[in-house]
Write a protein that holds these residues in place. Structure first.
Motif: not given
Ligand code: ATP
Ligand code: MG
Lengths: 323, 252
Positions: B86, B89, B246, B251-252
């Motif tokens: 995380d 990202l 993407r 990612r949620i």
């Protein structure tokens, strides 16, 4: 920076299957503001934050950070934000010193400064002795401090903190709060979530109260209290009752009922008037009362009123009862 | 930014050399001993080379592709599983930078293992290890890149660690094993299905190319194989970047 607005939401929503975790959030946070996001578990606070920092894709709408779109210009967006999550997401393969150093590096801090800043942060939060330990070798509170330290190491313009003080002892909590306060004085913008309403009331310039994905109230704590319901009425009963009289649960009145303590609480605009009214309803239903108390409502009382399960737009209490 | 992530991804195996470098080298050396030194003399010479010289490029490829595959595969899976991906990202790094760091670290691990094996081979008597050096280098690089990109995709896709093992056992291992590590195409000429399938297996072309570089023998057309591998590697890399951009399983 394209403009001077740290956070601007544009009807941003996130859906998970049938759950609308965030429902058209549309507000902005100003430069240097200390902004609190409040709401019960599952209200959508974390999801909203995750969309800002590239960890969740909005289903609809978007947001801008200093004018940069969170999707299109994600690299610019990320360069402004320091983030500490509610749950530790530290690198378990490396020591906590490396964790900080690497984090600085991922964010473009030069190699020499990476170590300097890591040392500085670890010392500031009393973690220097633990520098060679892996994150899972720290206590929960220490990890929490480390997450906070990590978010600060990149000297961000916006700091987003998800429950930064949850699970901290009093002294540490104060240290973290003081640190947050200090950086707002330097013009840094803070967005934080908490379940401790008194903390939000004390620290925040503005708060937004979320429930079931919706932002239901937004404003400075004092103003929310003024515009909403200002007084808290407490009525002590002589004995346990199974349920409240219909007049208190139906349209108009919204009273909370604390069973163990044989107490009824209601947040209202005019305490004296409402107290008399509620007493009348209780006596009419044959419920004996022992004491009545009217005090100034806190943000916590308002919060409970707004977010308790059966509340909805039109069932909020108003001083005249009925209608 | 990119360099820090690359450093992190390299450190993760460099600080554990016995597991990450030692194990694969040991297993390949066991192959060399059992197949090359013990069984080899009974098989005799293949394409005018000792069996061990013939087999060695296959073993190097096997180690190269599995190691470059494993690094991003495991690393990304763990980073996702424990969420330490995380902060990466959420950093100002671009998807391309992040992907490149993961892939390059895998490439370096593969090359490290391959280099050690080739050095071991140079020490062994009667083994020809380098004939056309440029081909050796190009093939090692392209294949490491390919394996690492594949590992990156699997590391993104895997929801539990069984999935990585699954990909390794059911895809990578058969492809490598049937890619002509241990036999020449001539030996399987009569097994029609196998000899046809083998020509479509990219691993056959990898081993064929490296074998050309190492012992100067090629059973398949090199320019065709090399072009195919470069195209495949480029496609896999682009797929990785696309998946990251993407946010696939990130990612949620
Ligand atoms: N990855 C996910 N997949 C599916 N649903 C999710 C996911 N993450 C969150 N949700 C759902 O979205 C809603 C909002 O969750 P969120 O974590 O944002 O709440 P929160 O306000 O942060 O709560 P808390 O105070 O407990 O941290 C919940 O109904 C939750 O179940
Ligand atoms: Mg949360």
């Amino acid at each position: 920076m394209k403009n001077d607005v740290p956070v601007q939401l544009f009807d941003i929503s996130k859906r998970f299957g049938d759950t609308l975790a965030v429902d058209s959030a549309d507000f902005s946070i100003q430069k240097g503001e200390f902004f609190g996001l409040l709401g019960p578990n599952g209200a959508g606070k974390t999801t909203l934050i995750k969309m800002l920092i590239g960890l969740a894709n909005p289903t609809e709408g978007t947001a801008e950070i200093f004018g940069y779109d969170i999707n299109e210009d994600y690299q610019d967006v990320h360069s402004y934000i320091g983030f500490a999550p509610a749950e530790a997401n530290l690198d378990r393969e490396f020591s906590i010193f490396d964790n900080l150093r690497f984090h600085a590096g991922y964010n473009g801090v030069s190699p020499r400064e990476q170590s300097e800043r890591a040392e500085q942060q670890l010392k500031k939060f009393d973690l220097w002795e633990k520098r060679d330990n892996k994150p899972y070798e720290l206590s929960t509170g220490m990890r929490k401090k480390l997450l906070f330290a990590r978010s600060m190491i990149i000297e961000p313009k916006i700091v987003i903190l998800d429950e930064p003080t949850a699970g901290l002892d009093l002294e540490t909590k104060e240290a973290v709060q003081n640190n947050i306060k200090k950086i707002t004085e330097e013009g840094v913008t803070i967005l934080f979530t908490t379940h401790q309403i008194d903390e939000a009331e004390r620290l925040c310039d503005r708060v937004a109260i979320m429930n079931e994905g919706k932002v239901i109230e937004i404003g400075p704590p004092e103003e929310l209290l003024k515009s909403g319901q200002g007084d808290l009425v407490r009525i002590k009963l002589t004995e346990y009752i199974d349920s409240l009289p219909n007049e208190l649960t139906g349209d108009g009145y919204r009273a909370d009922f604390v069973r163990e303590e044989k107490e009824i609480k209601a947040t209202v605009a005019d305490g004296a008037e409402a107290a008399a009214d509620i007493m009348k309803i209780l006596h009419g239903a044959g419920i004996a009362t022992k004491a009545v108390q009217v005090e100034k409502a806190s943000l916590e009382d308002l919060f409970l009123q707004l977010t308790s399960e059966d509340s909805s737009e039109d069932s909020q209490i108003n001083s005249s009862g009925g209608s | 930014m990119f360099l820090t992530l690359l450093k992190r991804e390299v450190f993760r195996y460099v600080k554990n050399p016995s597991v990450t470098i030692g194990t694969p080298i040991l297993s390949q050396i066991l192959y060399i001993i059992v197949f090359g030194l013990v069984l080899g003399p009974r098989i005799g010479s293949v394409a005018n080379h000792s069996y061990i010289s013939f087999m060695l490029p296959g073993l190097v490829m096997m180690a190269l592709i599995t190691n470059s595959f494993m690094n991003p595969g495991w690393s990304l899976y763990m980073a996702r599983h424990f969420d330490w991906i995380d902060p990466i990202l959420s950093s100002p790094m671009s998807s391309t930078q992040i992907v490149s760091a993961y892939i390059l670290a895998g490439v370096l691990r593969g090359l490290l293992v391959a280099a050690v094996l080739i050095i071991v081979a140079l020490i062994l008597p009667t083994v020809v290890a380098v004939t056309h050096l440029p081909f050796v280098l190009i093939y090692l690089l392209v294949v490491a890149f390919l394996g690492s990109s594949l590992g990156t995709i699997v590391g993104l896709w895997a929801d539990k660690f069984d999935h990585i093992v699954l990909a390794q056992t059911f895809a990578l291992f058969p492809l490598v094993f049937l890619g002509g590590v241990f036999y020449s195409l001539e030996m399987i000429e009569d097994i029609y299905i196998l000899s046809t399938l083998v020509k479509f297996n990219p691993v056959t072309h990898m081993i064929n190319g490296l074998r050309y570089g190492m012992i100067g023998v090629a059973e398949l057309y090199i320019p065709f194989g090399l072009t195919g591998l470069v195209v495949l590697a480029s496609i896999l890399f682009l797929v990785c970047v696309w998946l990251f951009r993407r946010g696939y399983k990130l990612r949620i």
